[in-house]
Design a protein around this motif. Structure first.
Motif, PDB file in Angstrom:
ATOM      1  N   PRO A  64      -4.457  -4.365  -6.008  1.00 27.93           N
ATOM      2  CA  PRO A  64      -5.131  -3.187  -6.168  1.00 27.93           C
ATOM      3  C   PRO A  64      -3.994  -1.885  -6.183  1.00 27.93           C
ATOM      4  CG  PRO A  64      -5.703  -3.978  -4.024  1.00 27.93           C
ATOM      5  CD  PRO A  64      -5.273  -4.881  -4.843  1.00 27.93           C
ATOM      6  N   ALA A  65      -3.039  -2.288  -5.141  1.00 26.03           N
ATOM      7  CA  ALA A  65      -1.926  -1.127  -4.811  1.00 26.03           C
ATOM      8  C   ALA A  65      -1.011  -1.301  -6.113  1.00 26.03           C
ATOM      9  CB  ALA A  65      -1.313  -1.308  -3.498  1.00 26.03           C
ATOM     10  N   TYR A  66      -0.584  -2.265  -6.335  1.00 27.03           N
ATOM     11  CA  TYR A  66       0.398  -2.429  -7.399  1.00 27.03           C
ATOM     12  C   TYR A  66      -0.223  -1.806  -8.962  1.00 27.03           C
ATOM     13  CZ  TYR A  66       3.588  -4.997 -10.602  1.00 27.03           C
ATOM     14  OH  TYR A  66       4.441  -5.162 -11.608  1.00 27.03           O
ATOM     15  N   SER A  67      -1.553  -2.223  -8.848  1.00 20.38           N
ATOM     16  CA  SER A  67      -2.312  -1.602 -10.109  1.00 20.38           C
ATOM     17  C   SER A  67      -2.279  -0.181 -10.342  1.00 20.38           C
ATOM     18  CB  SER A  67      -3.783  -2.284 -10.385  1.00 20.38           C
ATOM     19  OG  SER A  67      -3.662  -3.694 -10.283  1.00 20.38           O
ATOM     20  N   VAL A  68      -2.604   0.455  -9.280  1.00 16.72           N
ATOM     21  CA  VAL A  68      -2.877   1.899  -9.259  1.00 16.72           C
ATOM     22  C   VAL A  68      -1.445   2.703  -9.420  1.00 16.72           C
ATOM     23  CG1 VAL A  68      -4.878   1.989  -7.985  1.00 16.72           C
ATOM     24  CG2 VAL A  68      -2.719   2.420  -6.609  1.00 16.72           C
ATOM     25  N   ALA A 113      13.600  -0.306 -12.999  1.00 15.61           N
ATOM     26  CA  ALA A 113      13.183  -1.707 -12.877  1.00 15.61           C
ATOM     27  C   ALA A 113      12.803  -2.055 -11.406  1.00 15.61           C
ATOM     28  CB  ALA A 113      14.184  -2.722 -13.650  1.00 15.61           C
ATOM     29  N   ALA A 114      13.252  -1.203 -10.264  1.00 16.15           N
ATOM     30  CA  ALA A 114      12.818  -1.440  -9.062  1.00 16.15           C
ATOM     31  C   ALA A 114      11.452  -1.576  -9.044  1.00 16.15           C
ATOM     32  CB  ALA A 114      13.675  -0.508  -8.022  1.00 16.15           C
ATOM     33  N   GLY A 115      10.712  -2.738  -8.271  1.00 14.10           N
ATOM     34  CA  GLY A 115       9.508  -2.342  -8.128  1.00 14.10           C
ATOM     35  C   GLY A 115       8.979  -4.067  -7.584  1.00 14.10           C
ATOM     36  N   GLY A 116       7.916  -3.944  -7.366  1.00 19.64           N
ATOM     37  CA  GLY A 116       7.281  -5.375  -7.012  1.00 19.64           C
ATOM     38  C   GLY A 116       6.002  -5.408  -6.096  1.00 19.64           C
ATOM     39  N   ASN A 117       5.285  -6.207  -5.600  1.00 19.34           N
ATOM     40  CA  ASN A 117       4.186  -6.727  -5.110  1.00 19.34           C
ATOM     41  C   ASN A 117       4.258  -7.128  -3.795  1.00 19.34           C
ATOM     42  OD1 ASN A 117       1.259  -6.339  -4.847  1.00 19.34           O
ATOM     43  ND2 ASN A 117       1.022  -8.422  -5.378  1.00 19.34           N
ATOM     44  N   LYS A 174       3.562   0.741   1.018  1.00 18.85           N
ATOM     45  CA  LYS A 174       5.096   0.167   0.527  1.00 18.85           C
ATOM     46  C   LYS A 174       4.734   0.040  -0.775  1.00 18.85           C
ATOM     47  CE  LYS A 174       8.263  -3.114   1.487  1.00 18.85           C
ATOM     48  NZ  LYS A 174       8.487  -4.468   2.101  1.00 18.85           N
ATOM     49  N   VAL A 175       3.849  -0.772  -1.376  1.00 19.88           N
ATOM     50  CA  VAL A 175       3.773  -1.009  -2.874  1.00 19.88           C
ATOM     51  C   VAL A 175       3.463   0.049  -3.594  1.00 19.88           C
ATOM     52  CG1 VAL A 175       2.302  -2.478  -4.591  1.00 19.88           C
ATOM     53  CG2 VAL A 175       2.927  -3.470  -2.288  1.00 19.88           C
ATOM     54  N   ILE A 176       2.522   1.018  -3.015  1.00 20.40           N
ATOM     55  CA  ILE A 176       2.612   2.126  -4.172  1.00 20.40           C
ATOM     56  C   ILE A 176       3.733   3.153  -3.932  1.00 20.40           C
ATOM     57  CG2 ILE A 176       1.275   4.401  -4.222  1.00 20.40           C
ATOM     58  CD1 ILE A 176      -1.194   2.676  -3.206  1.00 20.40           C
ATOM     59  N   ASP A 177       4.468   3.144  -2.924  1.00 21.03           N
ATOM     60  CA  ASP A 177       5.681   4.091  -2.805  1.00 21.03           C
ATOM     61  C   ASP A 177       6.555   3.327  -3.532  1.00 21.03           C
ATOM     62  OD1 ASP A 177       4.791   6.012  -1.476  1.00 21.03           O
ATOM     63  OD2 ASP A 177       5.893   5.363   0.597  1.00 21.03           O
TER      64      ASP A 177
END
Ligand SMILES: NC(=O)c1ccc[n+]([C@@H]2O[C@H](COP(=O)([O-])OP(=O)(O)OC[C@H]3O[C@@H](n4cnc5c(N)ncnc54)[C@H](O)[C@@H]3O)[C@@H](O)[C@H]2O)c1
Length: 285
Positions: free
Chosen positions: A179-183, A95-99, A135-138
């Motif tokens: 876009p980064a969060y989406s991919v 559940a770690a994640g975010g934009n 950072k968001v993709i990683d």
């Protein structure tokens, strides 16, 4: 006996991003079914406070562990702490994640007047900050891959387990602006299917939940107006496209989560389950 299907007594669950809104709520749901829970978060104090809330709410065993999901050494140290304190790992919730605002365009579509040099003030795809995109993709993609490696190895060594990744509505049909969060979330859904196949002989099931819109710290700036407290145009559009007519509440994830990690779903692997109030079913017309 179907009444035993949803029990988690004797199991240990690790929740990355456990100090966050959805991770903390999912930890409570798992503890309510009898699991011991370890909440991993880069914010150590948030992990500890969330673990204390789980223990107070459920009377179950809960520990907070400092951990960076982008660092395998940190994950290995956390896995060691979990096994020492709680004995084993049966369940992993990623559940770690975010934009991030600088990886978010200010407009849905780029127009000629927005182009660099045209003098416009909008932030289009061309203006996004590369460090923020990375950072968001990683965080969302690699931050799911690495825990699956480190904690998956732990599960495999003890005969199997269940992994639940947290994808998003934006994985299957991209939302504008992010876009980064989406991919990255599309990658999380794809990884879920790939790993379900790869891990099947190890008796590790891998599924994902794709939440719709839940008002939390990461999206509040997009969905609500800080000054008025009302909905932004985007927030209003979300509600208008959600047949059940509201944002999700963290508790809305509990039922699907318990199903996916318990024996109730023993023949289910490689799925991405929307929990979205019907958002993905509705074309808008
Ligand atoms: N809120 C929503 O509407 C929504 C919708 C779809 C998917 N999601 C996803 O659900 C998950 C949880 O989101 P949330 O709304 O609870 O957000 P949140 O910001 O409340 O929680 C995320 C947590 O991850 C932690 N974190 C950040 N970087 C980390 C790192 N490198 N290592 C370890 N922990 C780290 C943060 O400290 C935070 O506690 C995320 O993957 C998010 O993308 C949320």
């Amino acid at each position: 006996m179907t009444e035993d299907l949803f029990g988690l007594k004797g199991k240990t669950a690790v929740i990355t991003g456990g100090g966050g809104v959805l991770g903390g709520a999912m930890a409570i749901a798992l503890a309510e079914r009898g699991a011991g829970v370890a909440l991993l978060d880069i914010r150590e104090s948030a992990a500890g406070e969330a673990a204390a809330r789980v223990a107070a709410a459920t009377g179950g065993r809960a520990i907070g562990v400092a951990c960076d999901v982008l660092d395998e050494k940190s994950l290995a140290a956390a896995a060691g702490d979990v096994v020492r304190e709680l004995g084993r790992v049966d369940i992993l919730i990623n559940a770690a994640g975010g934009n991030a605002p600088m990886a978010t365009t200010s407009k849905e579509m780029a127009e000629p007047g927005d182009l660099p040099g045209a003098g416009g003030a909008s932030r289009t795809f061309f203006d996004l900050d590369v460090a923020a995109l990375r950072k968001v993709i990683d965080l969302n993609l690699l931050g799911t891959i690495l825990p699956c490696r480190v904690l998956g190895r732990e599960m495999a060594g003890r005969g199997g387990g269940a992994i639940v990744n947290i994808s998003s509505m934006t994985a299957s049909r991209p939302l504008t602006k992010i876009p980064a969060y989406s991919v990255a979330k599309a990658g999380v859904s794809n990884l879920t299917q790939w790993l379900a196949t790869h891990f099947a002989p190890l008796h590790i099931r891998v599924n994902a939940i794709a939440p719709g819109f839940f008002l939390t710290e990461q999206n509040r700036f997009l969905l609500t107006d800080e000054k008025t407290g009302g909905l932004t145009a985007r927030g209003g559009a979300v509600i208008a496209h959600t047949p059940l007519g509201r944002f999700g509440t963290p508790h809305d994830l509990a039922g699907v989560l318990i199903w996916l990690v318990s024996d109730a779903s023993s023949f289910v692997t490689g799925t991405v389950i929307p929990v979205d109030g019907g958002f993905s079913a509705f074309s808008g017309v």
